[in-house]
Design a protein around this motif. Structure first.
Motif, PDB file in Angstrom:
ATOM      1  N   LEU A   1      -1.344   5.104   3.904  1.00 22.66           N
ATOM      2  CA  LEU A   1      -0.082   5.830   4.026  1.00 22.66           C
ATOM      3  C   LEU A   1       0.728   5.746   2.735  1.00 22.66           C
ATOM      4  CD1 LEU A   1       0.929   4.626   7.609  1.00 22.66           C
ATOM      5  CD2 LEU A   1      -0.330   6.695   6.977  1.00 22.66           C
ATOM      6  N   VAL A   2       1.254   6.892   2.300  1.00 23.14           N
ATOM      7  CA  VAL A   2       1.960   6.990   1.018  1.00 23.14           C
ATOM      8  C   VAL A   2       3.357   7.576   1.269  1.00 23.14           C
ATOM      9  CG1 VAL A   2       1.819   7.784  -1.367  1.00 23.14           C
ATOM     10  CG2 VAL A   2      -0.283   7.545  -0.008  1.00 23.14           C
ATOM     11  N   HIS A   3       4.393   6.806   1.009  1.00 24.24           N
ATOM     12  CA  HIS A   3       5.765   7.230   1.303  1.00 24.24           C
ATOM     13  C   HIS A   3       6.286   8.267   0.300  1.00 24.24           C
ATOM     14  CE1 HIS A   3       7.585   5.067  -2.072  1.00 24.24           C
ATOM     15  NE2 HIS A   3       6.792   4.056  -1.785  1.00 24.24           N
ATOM     16  N   GLY A   4       7.420   8.847   0.654  1.00 22.98           N
ATOM     17  CA  GLY A   4       8.045   9.862  -0.183  1.00 22.98           C
ATOM     18  C   GLY A   4       9.153   9.311  -1.061  1.00 22.98           C
ATOM     19  N   LEU A   5       9.994  10.217  -1.565  1.00 22.80           N
ATOM     20  CA  LEU A   5      11.116   9.872  -2.428  1.00 22.80           C
ATOM     21  C   LEU A   5      12.063   8.913  -1.707  1.00 22.80           C
ATOM     22  CD1 LEU A   5      12.702  10.486  -5.095  1.00 22.80           C
ATOM     23  CD2 LEU A   5      13.867  12.291  -3.798  1.00 22.80           C
ATOM     24  N   PHE A   6      12.520   7.888  -2.435  1.00 22.60           N
ATOM     25  CA  PHE A   6      13.419   6.864  -1.897  1.00 22.60           C
ATOM     26  C   PHE A   6      12.780   6.139  -0.711  1.00 22.60           C
ATOM     27  CE2 PHE A   6      16.865   9.958  -3.445  1.00 22.60           C
ATOM     28  CZ  PHE A   6      16.836   9.415  -4.718  1.00 22.60           C
ATOM     29  N   GLY A   7      11.459   6.079  -0.699  1.00 18.27           N
ATOM     30  CA  GLY A   7      10.751   5.432   0.395  1.00 18.27           C
ATOM     31  C   GLY A   7      10.351   4.008   0.078  1.00 18.27           C
ATOM     32  N   TRP A   8       9.733   3.375   1.068  1.00 17.69           N
ATOM     33  CA  TRP A   8       9.347   1.975   0.958  1.00 17.69           C
ATOM     34  C   TRP A   8       8.194   1.721   1.923  1.00 17.69           C
ATOM     35  CZ3 TRP A   8      13.666   3.956   3.284  1.00 17.69           C
ATOM     36  CH2 TRP A   8      13.787   3.759   4.673  1.00 17.69           C
ATOM     37  N   ASP A   9       7.658   0.510   1.910  1.00 15.41           N
ATOM     38  CA  ASP A   9       6.662   0.144   2.917  1.00 15.41           C
ATOM     39  C   ASP A   9       7.398  -0.477   4.105  1.00 15.41           C
ATOM     40  OD1 ASP A   9       7.399  -2.102   1.456  1.00 15.41           O
ATOM     41  OD2 ASP A   9       5.350  -2.663   0.906  1.00 15.41           O
ATOM     42  N   THR A  10       8.003  -1.638   3.868  1.00 17.75           N
ATOM     43  CA  THR A  10       8.858  -2.266   4.878  1.00 17.75           C
ATOM     44  C   THR A  10       9.977  -2.997   4.160  1.00 17.75           C
ATOM     45  OG1 THR A  10       8.916  -3.761   6.787  1.00 17.75           O
ATOM     46  CG2 THR A  10       7.460  -4.376   4.974  1.00 17.75           C
TER      47      THR A  10
ATOM     48  N   ARG B   1      -3.661   1.645  14.555  1.00 19.37           N
ATOM     49  CA  ARG B   1      -4.528   0.462  14.626  1.00 19.37           C
ATOM     50  C   ARG B   1      -4.938   0.154  16.057  1.00 19.37           C
ATOM     51  NH1 ARG B   1      -0.274  -2.123  10.805  1.00 19.37           N
ATOM     52  NH2 ARG B   1      -1.172  -1.784   8.729  1.00 19.37           N
ATOM     53  N   ALA B   2      -4.055   0.459  17.009  1.00 14.89           N
ATOM     54  CA  ALA B   2      -4.313   0.120  18.409  1.00 14.89           C
ATOM     55  C   ALA B   2      -5.583   0.757  18.938  1.00 14.89           C
ATOM     56  CB  ALA B   2      -3.121   0.541  19.274  1.00 14.89           C
ATOM     57  N   ASP B   3      -5.935   1.910  18.403  1.00 15.04           N
ATOM     58  CA  ASP B   3      -7.136   2.601  18.866  1.00 15.04           C
ATOM     59  C   ASP B   3      -8.240   2.638  17.822  1.00 15.04           C
ATOM     60  OD1 ASP B   3      -6.331   3.163  21.490  1.00 15.04           O
ATOM     61  OD2 ASP B   3      -5.108   4.837  20.804  1.00 15.04           O
ATOM     62  N   GLY B   4      -8.213   1.671  16.888  1.00 14.67           N
ATOM     63  CA  GLY B   4      -9.375   1.469  16.043  1.00 14.67           C
ATOM     64  C   GLY B   4      -9.254   1.722  14.569  1.00 14.67           C
ATOM     65  N   ALA B   5      -8.155   2.322  14.104  1.00 13.65           N
ATOM     66  CA  ALA B   5      -8.050   2.649  12.682  1.00 13.65           C
ATOM     67  C   ALA B   5      -7.715   1.421  11.839  1.00 13.65           C
ATOM     68  CB  ALA B   5      -6.986   3.713  12.461  1.00 13.65           C
ATOM     69  N   LYS B   6      -8.245   1.386  10.631  1.00 10.64           N
ATOM     70  CA  LYS B   6      -7.809   0.432   9.627  1.00 10.64           C
ATOM     71  C   LYS B   6      -6.733   1.144   8.813  1.00 10.64           C
ATOM     72  CE  LYS B   6     -12.125  -2.173   9.099  1.00 10.64           C
ATOM     73  NZ  LYS B   6     -13.204  -2.588   8.156  1.00 10.64           N
ATOM     74  N   VAL B   7      -5.533   0.584   8.795  1.00 10.26           N
ATOM     75  CA  VAL B   7      -4.396   1.266   8.177  1.00 10.26           C
ATOM     76  C   VAL B   7      -3.755   0.377   7.113  1.00 10.26           C
ATOM     77  CG1 VAL B   7      -2.183   2.407   8.588  1.00 10.26           C
ATOM     78  CG2 VAL B   7      -3.962   2.459  10.351  1.00 10.26           C
ATOM     79  N   TYR B   8      -3.483   0.987   5.967  1.00 10.66           N
ATOM     80  CA  TYR B   8      -2.826   0.281   4.874  1.00 10.66           C
ATOM     81  C   TYR B   8      -1.595   1.067   4.449  1.00 10.66           C
ATOM     82  CZ  TYR B   8      -6.995  -2.579   4.717  1.00 10.66           C
ATOM     83  OH  TYR B   8      -8.020  -3.438   5.066  1.00 10.66           O
ATOM     84  N   VAL B   9      -0.469   0.366   4.310  1.00  8.46           N
ATOM     85  CA  VAL B   9       0.788   0.984   3.904  1.00  8.46           C
ATOM     86  C   VAL B   9       1.050   0.616   2.451  1.00  8.46           C
ATOM     87  CG1 VAL B   9       3.261   1.158   4.347  1.00  8.46           C
ATOM     88  CG2 VAL B   9       1.670   0.817   6.258  1.00  8.46           C
ATOM     89  N   THR B  10       1.146   1.616   1.599  1.00 11.32           N
ATOM     90  CA  THR B  10       1.328   1.359   0.171  1.00 11.32           C
ATOM     91  C   THR B  10       2.791   1.449  -0.226  1.00 11.32           C
ATOM     92  OG1 THR B  10       0.945   3.701  -0.331  1.00 11.32           O
ATOM     93  CG2 THR B  10      -0.961   2.227  -0.384  1.00 11.32           C
ATOM     94  N   GLN B  11       3.097   0.917  -1.413  1.00  6.37           N
ATOM     95  CA  GLN B  11       4.434   1.015  -1.992  1.00  6.37           C
ATOM     96  C   GLN B  11       4.295   1.450  -3.438  1.00  6.37           C
ATOM     97  OE1 GLN B  11       7.945   0.091  -0.845  1.00  6.37           O
ATOM     98  NE2 GLN B  11       8.159   1.417  -2.624  1.00  6.37           N
ATOM     99  N   VAL B  12       4.802   2.630  -3.737  1.00  2.00           N
ATOM    100  CA  VAL B  12       4.872   3.104  -5.116  1.00  2.00           C
ATOM    101  C   VAL B  12       6.343   3.212  -5.481  1.00  2.00           C
ATOM    102  CG1 VAL B  12       2.659   4.306  -4.981  1.00  2.00           C
ATOM    103  CG2 VAL B  12       4.753   5.532  -4.377  1.00  2.00           C
ATOM    104  N   SER B  13       6.643   3.611  -6.713  1.00  2.00           N
ATOM    105  CA  SER B  13       8.043   3.717  -7.124  1.00  2.00           C
ATOM    106  C   SER B  13       8.823   4.591  -6.149  1.00  2.00           C
ATOM    107  CB  SER B  13       8.130   4.321  -8.527  1.00  2.00           C
ATOM    108  OG  SER B  13       7.669   3.419  -9.507  1.00  2.00           O
ATOM    109  N   ALA B  14       9.986   4.117  -5.750  1.00  2.00           N
ATOM    110  CA  ALA B  14      10.816   4.887  -4.824  1.00  2.00           C
ATOM    111  C   ALA B  14      11.271   6.191  -5.457  1.00  2.00           C
ATOM    112  CB  ALA B  14      12.020   4.054  -4.393  1.00  2.00           C
ATOM    113  N   ALA B  15      11.378   6.205  -6.781  1.00  2.36           N
ATOM    114  CA  ALA B  15      11.723   7.433  -7.499  1.00  2.36           C
ATOM    115  C   ALA B  15      11.051   7.410  -8.861  1.00  2.36           C
ATOM    116  CB  ALA B  15      13.231   7.562  -7.654  1.00  2.36           C
ATOM    117  N   ASN B  16      10.142   8.345  -9.069  1.00  4.08           N
ATOM    118  CA  ASN B  16       9.489   8.510 -10.366  1.00  4.08           C
ATOM    119  C   ASN B  16       8.663   9.780 -10.325  1.00  4.08           C
ATOM    120  OD1 ASN B  16       8.569   7.859 -13.038  1.00  4.08           O
ATOM    121  ND2 ASN B  16       8.889   5.704 -12.525  1.00  4.08           N
ATOM    122  N   SER B  17       8.021  10.100 -11.426  1.00  5.76           N
ATOM    123  CA  SER B  17       7.216  11.317 -11.480  1.00  5.76           C
ATOM    124  C   SER B  17       5.992  11.187 -10.580  1.00  5.76           C
ATOM    125  CB  SER B  17       6.765  11.590 -12.919  1.00  5.76           C
ATOM    126  OG  SER B  17       5.797  10.629 -13.316  1.00  5.76           O
TER     127      SER B  17
END
Length: 314
Positions: free
Chosen positions: A39-48, A64-80
């Motif tokens: 998962l990749v957040h948007g502008l002014f976003g975060w992971d947690t 995850r409850a039904d089988g997926a492996k899920v990873y939450v990423t954190q990139v710059s909250a504002a950048n190109s």
């Protein structure tokens, strides 16, 4: 007659109860994709934030409850898009090393859509699919309006960039434990304008429609492209974000939009739907699940997409 009717009710109830285990069996593994979901957040976003406030409210756990492996990423909250894309690429490589998987399924919201597309463009061998949710794939009319007020080289632009970078972006990244990430609000704004998006699309055209509101290529360089989003601004009277999105949505001159992105700009690859009765925050189940009660839950839409990926062998 009463006896026969009672017998009918008992038989119907037994049939209904008998179906319940079958439904549970069907749900088991419903979201179990072949490749991890990232998962990749948007502008002014975060992971947690502070370990308690999730950007993707209740979505990772539901997958995850039904089988997926899920990873939450954190990139710059504002950048190109390119800077964020390089940050995401580094995290994708880490996820692949941890899991032993050969590819990932990228799901990007808002600016996360182009960010995910960047990774698919520079490293297609590492990406099974890109799902763009409310993605700014061909620019935002609201970003264009802000850029009109804050043009390149203007003292006001420089002051606004410094203020946003040192306050809002710094606060988000510090509270999420990612204060070291570079911030550049002006670069983010440029990336999200129509002109900036067009320039990016010339370098990374995969999945971009060739018509105004059409679909794009479903598969490019082995990567499958999907998109979905909403076209409403006001969806829940209790949601404080709706009023702000109602104001920003006014900049779209009557075009269907979710408050920050027009429905046609969201289109990428296979368009699932861009007419959900959701706004830009609803698309990630924010604020705290205060979404349209008369529309499919955003969490369920993510589950459906995971199942779609699963059925496609991804």
């Amino acid at each position: 007659m009463k006896t026969r009717f009672a017998s009918f009710l008992i038989a119907a109830a037994a049939t209904f109860v008998g179906l319940l285990p079958a439904a549970n069996v069907q749900a088991a593994g419903y979201t179990q994709t072949k490749y991890p979901i990232v998962l990749v957040h948007g502008l002014f976003g975060w992971d947690t934030i502070a370990g308690t406030v999730d950007y993707w409210y209740k979505i990772p756990d539901a997958l995850r409850a039904d089988g997926a492996k899920v990873y939450v990423t954190q990139v710059s909250a504002a950048n190109s898009t390119e800077v964020r894309g390089e940050q995401l690429l580094s995290q994708v490589k880490q996820i692949l090393a941890i899991t032993g998987a050969s590819k990932v399924n990228l799901v990007g919201h808002s600016h996360g859509g182009p960010t995910a597309r960047y990774v698919a463009g520079v490293a297609p061998a590492l990406v099974a699919s890109v799902t763009s949710v409310g993605g700014v794939n061909r620019g935002s009319d609201f970003a264009d309006a802000v850029r009109g007020v804050l043009p390149d080289g203007s003292p006001l632009t420089a002051a606004a960039k410094t203020l946003v970078d040192s306050t809002l972006v710094a606060l988000i990244q510090t509270l999420s434990g990612n204060g070291q990430l570079p911030a550049n609000a002006e670069a983010a704004l440029v990336s999200l304008t129509t002109a900036g998006s067009n320039a990016f699309n010339k370098k990374f055209p995969a999945g971009i429609p060739t018509t105004a509101c059409g679909e794009g290529a479903y598969v490019v360089n082995g990567v499958r492209y999907y998109s979905w989003g909403g076209n409403k601004q006001f969806t829940n009277l209790l949601d404080v974000g709706d009023a702000a999105l109602g104001l920003t949505g006014a900049f779209f001159n009557g075009k269907a939009n979710d408050g920050l992105v027009s429905s046609c700009s969201m289109n990428l690859g296979q368009v699932i739907r861009t007419d959900y009765k959701m706004n830009h925050l609803d698309e990630v189940n924010q604020f705290f699940g205060l979404v349209n009660i008369f529309e499919t839950s955003p969490v369920e839409v993510y589950r459906q997409q995971a199942n779609r990926l699963k059925n496609a062998g991804l």
